[in-house]
Enzyme design. Structure first.
Site, PDB file in Angstrom:
ATOM      1  N   LEU A  32     -10.347   9.855 -46.728  1.00 35.84           N
ATOM      2  CA  LEU A  32     -11.122  10.981 -46.642  1.00 35.84           C
ATOM      3  C   LEU A  32     -12.620  10.780 -46.124  1.00 35.84           C
ATOM      4  O   LEU A  32     -13.434   9.873 -46.408  1.00 35.84           O
ATOM      5  CB  LEU A  32     -11.198  11.540 -48.105  1.00 35.84           C
ATOM      6  CG  LEU A  32      -9.658  12.130 -48.653  1.00 35.84           C
ATOM      7  CD1 LEU A  32     -10.170  12.751 -50.048  1.00 35.84           C
ATOM      8  CD2 LEU A  32      -9.075  12.959 -47.724  1.00 35.84           C
ATOM      9  N   GLY A  35     -15.029  15.439 -42.624  1.00 38.76           N
ATOM     10  CA  GLY A  35     -13.864  16.442 -41.819  1.00 38.76           C
ATOM     11  C   GLY A  35     -13.046  17.038 -43.126  1.00 38.76           C
ATOM     12  O   GLY A  35     -12.925  18.119 -43.397  1.00 38.76           O
ATOM     13  N   HIS A  36     -12.407  16.084 -43.900  1.00 39.38           N
ATOM     14  CA  HIS A  36     -11.587  16.445 -44.979  1.00 39.38           C
ATOM     15  C   HIS A  36     -12.512  17.114 -46.182  1.00 39.38           C
ATOM     16  O   HIS A  36     -12.035  18.298 -46.651  1.00 39.38           O
ATOM     17  CB  HIS A  36     -10.999  15.076 -45.641  1.00 39.38           C
ATOM     18  CG  HIS A  36     -10.255  14.529 -44.869  1.00 39.38           C
ATOM     19  ND1 HIS A  36     -10.298  13.150 -44.281  1.00 39.38           N
ATOM     20  CD2 HIS A  36      -8.778  14.596 -44.303  1.00 39.38           C
ATOM     21  CE1 HIS A  36      -9.445  12.815 -43.498  1.00 39.38           C
ATOM     22  NE2 HIS A  36      -8.496  13.784 -43.554  1.00 39.38           N
ATOM     23  N   GLN A  60       5.816  10.882 -39.954  1.00 37.44           N
ATOM     24  CA  GLN A  60       5.269  11.415 -38.450  1.00 37.44           C
ATOM     25  C   GLN A  60       4.596  10.409 -37.654  1.00 37.44           C
ATOM     26  O   GLN A  60       4.027  10.583 -36.701  1.00 37.44           O
ATOM     27  CB  GLN A  60       4.131  12.269 -38.939  1.00 37.44           C
ATOM     28  CG  GLN A  60       3.111  11.792 -39.576  1.00 37.44           C
ATOM     29  CD  GLN A  60       2.168  12.966 -40.249  1.00 37.44           C
ATOM     30  OE1 GLN A  60       2.511  13.754 -41.163  1.00 37.44           O
ATOM     31  NE2 GLN A  60       1.015  13.171 -39.744  1.00 37.44           N
ATOM     32  N   GLN A 152      -1.309  20.449 -33.668  1.00 38.45           N
ATOM     33  CA  GLN A 152      -0.821  20.525 -34.973  1.00 38.45           C
ATOM     34  C   GLN A 152      -0.799  21.770 -35.769  1.00 38.45           C
ATOM     35  O   GLN A 152      -0.060  22.271 -36.147  1.00 38.45           O
ATOM     36  CB  GLN A 152      -1.534  19.222 -36.026  1.00 38.45           C
ATOM     37  CG  GLN A 152      -0.829  19.408 -37.302  1.00 38.45           C
ATOM     38  CD  GLN A 152      -1.522  18.073 -38.027  1.00 38.45           C
ATOM     39  OE1 GLN A 152      -0.942  16.910 -38.041  1.00 38.45           O
ATOM     40  NE2 GLN A 152      -2.865  18.464 -38.832  1.00 38.45           N
ATOM     41  N   ARG A 186      -9.079   7.333 -38.333  1.00 36.04           N
ATOM     42  CA  ARG A 186      -8.759   6.089 -37.529  1.00 36.04           C
ATOM     43  C   ARG A 186      -9.905   5.339 -36.862  1.00 36.04           C
ATOM     44  O   ARG A 186      -9.998   4.318 -36.411  1.00 36.04           O
ATOM     45  CB  ARG A 186      -8.144   6.592 -36.247  1.00 36.04           C
ATOM     46  CG  ARG A 186      -6.458   6.806 -36.798  1.00 36.04           C
ATOM     47  CD  ARG A 186      -5.533   6.939 -35.541  1.00 36.04           C
ATOM     48  NE  ARG A 186      -4.070   7.122 -35.748  1.00 36.04           N
ATOM     49  CZ  ARG A 186      -3.565   8.181 -36.131  1.00 36.04           C
ATOM     50  NH1 ARG A 186      -4.233   9.318 -36.334  1.00 36.04           N
ATOM     51  NH2 ARG A 186      -2.405   8.266 -36.686  1.00 36.04           N
TER      52      ARG A 186
HETATM   53  P1  AMP Z   1      -5.436  13.990 -42.024  1.00 39.96           P
HETATM   54  O1  AMP Z   1      -5.619  13.350 -43.004  1.00 39.96           O
HETATM   55  O2  AMP Z   1      -5.853  13.052 -40.589  1.00 39.96           O
HETATM   56  O3  AMP Z   1      -3.769  14.071 -41.781  1.00 39.96           O
HETATM   57  O4  AMP Z   1      -6.182  15.302 -41.757  1.00 39.96           O
HETATM   58  C1  AMP Z   1      -5.997  16.167 -42.821  1.00 39.96           C
HETATM   59  C2  AMP Z   1      -6.625  17.503 -42.222  1.00 39.96           C
HETATM   60  O5  AMP Z   1      -8.078  17.271 -42.223  1.00 39.96           O
HETATM   61  C3  AMP Z   1      -6.149  18.028 -41.115  1.00 39.96           C
HETATM   62  O6  AMP Z   1      -5.907  19.492 -41.144  1.00 39.96           O
HETATM   63  C4  AMP Z   1      -6.785  17.647 -39.941  1.00 39.96           C
HETATM   64  O7  AMP Z   1      -6.734  18.669 -39.011  1.00 39.96           O
HETATM   65  C5  AMP Z   1      -8.280  17.974 -40.666  1.00 39.96           C
HETATM   66  N1  AMP Z   1      -9.267  17.148 -40.115  1.00 39.96           N
HETATM   67  C6  AMP Z   1      -8.999  15.764 -39.539  1.00 39.96           C
HETATM   68  N2  AMP Z   1     -10.139  15.400 -39.114  1.00 39.96           N
HETATM   69  C7  AMP Z   1     -11.125  16.525 -39.090  1.00 39.96           C
HETATM   70  C8  AMP Z   1     -12.404  16.622 -38.577  1.00 39.96           C
HETATM   71  N3  AMP Z   1     -13.084  15.816 -37.957  1.00 39.96           N
HETATM   72  N4  AMP Z   1     -13.065  17.865 -38.944  1.00 39.96           N
HETATM   73  C9  AMP Z   1     -12.094  18.874 -39.634  1.00 39.96           C
HETATM   74  N5  AMP Z   1     -10.918  18.745 -39.808  1.00 39.96           N
HETATM   75  C10 AMP Z   1     -10.403  17.699 -39.907  1.00 39.96           C
END
Ligand code: AMP
Length: 282
Positions: A32, A35-36, A60, A152, A186
């Site tokens: 996390l 963004g999360h 996925q 997505q 990443r």
């Molecule tokens: P992930 O863990 O990468 O599957 O992301 C989980 C959620 O967090 C998904 O809805 C992503 O679009 C969102 N997410 C990932 N990176 C960001 C970011 N930089 N800003 C806002 N939401 C994000």
């Protein structure tokens, strides 16, 4: 904070906790970052019960190495969830999510076949299926997704509409590092040189928005994007396109809502980003 690892337990807990209250779900694959956190804060502020799922979904990943190297730190993620006031974390094992004999797939046809779907065959089948399972496990009032993963978001919206899923899909703004790079789990895998080169994605998108505001054509903006990203020696461009903001199909004009989507590899790490294109200010 409750930590739950099976679907049945999750369904029971969400039913009990929810009652007549609102429940917000934030699906994540962990590692996390801010963004999360922004999604968790929104769910916490807008819903009575905040639920986060933590599951690195194997189905996925079309690239085994990407799955193997995906950053994982459950202890830190649970701490983050606690700090953000999450009520329930759903952290199932792969066996709990995909018991032997699992053979049902949620397949979104046209939207999922292009762009990321073309570069990563099977990716969106994995995403749509796991999100459908997460929505069925928690039956949220609202489910929060980042615009960072723009295609997505559209695939999930379409799945929700097509299947009549009751959750409202809420789109959240992309959180960025101070130099503009979109936050991503990443990013930690980038070398310092790649990390610095990766800022080209947002820089190109900012210029695309400016060009759009000044009345540039779709083709002109696509060429500008490809030129800027292609000029970065450490970037291997996958695509840079201007498409309709809802259908993600090619457009000839920017008048009806368009978005620029980019994907590029920096060494072994593939990054995506996007930006809305404003209509010309006359
Ligand atoms: P992930 O863990 O990468 O599957 O992301 C989980 C959620 O967090 C998904 O809805 C992503 O679009 C969102 N997410 C990932 N990176 C960001 C970011 N930089 N800003 C806002 N939401 C994000």
């Amino acid at each position: 904070m409750q930590i739950i690892s099976t679907i049945r337990e999750m369904q029971k807990a969400c039913r009990t906790l929810k009652g007549a209250r609102t429940l917000g779900l934030v699906p994540t694959m962990g590692a996390l970052h801010d963004g999360h956190r922004s999604l968790l804060r929104r769910a916490r502020a807008e819903c009575d019960v905040a639920v986060m799922s933590l599951f690195v979904n194997p189905t996925q990943f079309n690239d085994r190495e990407d799955f193997a190297k995906y950053p994982r730190d459950a202890a830190r993620d649970l701490q983050t969830a606690r700090q953000e006031g999450v009520d329930i974390v759903f952290a199932p094992s792969a066996e709990a999510m995909y018991p032997a004999g699992f053979e049902t797939t949620v397949h979104v046809a046209t939207l999922a076949a292009i762009l990321e779907g073309a570069s990563r065959p099977g990716h969106f089948d994995g995403v749509a299926t796991v999100v459908a399972k997460l929505l069925l496990a928690s039956l949220p009032t609202r489910a929060y997704f980042g615009r960072k993963d723009y295609q997505q978001l559209q695939v999930i919206r379409r799945m929700g509409a097509d299947l009549g899923m009751p959750a409202e899909i809420v789109a959240c703004e992309t959180m960025r590092e101070p130099d503009g790079l979109a936050m991503s789990s990443r990013n930690v895998r980038l070398s310092p040189a790649e990390r610095s080169a990766a800022t080209v994605l947002n820089a190109a998108l900012v210029q695309a928005a400016e060009a759009s505001r000044s009345g540039a054509s779709v083709v002109g903006i696509e060429q500008q994007l490809s030129g800027l990203i292609g000029a970065e020696p450490l970037a291997q461009l996958d695509y840079a396109v201007v498409v309709d903001a809802d259908t993600l199909q090619p457009v000839v004009s920017l008048a009806n809502g368009a978005v620029a989507l980019v994907a590029a590899r920096f060494g072994a790490v593939r990054l995506i980003d996007n930006g809305e294109l404003p209509t010309p200010s006359i």
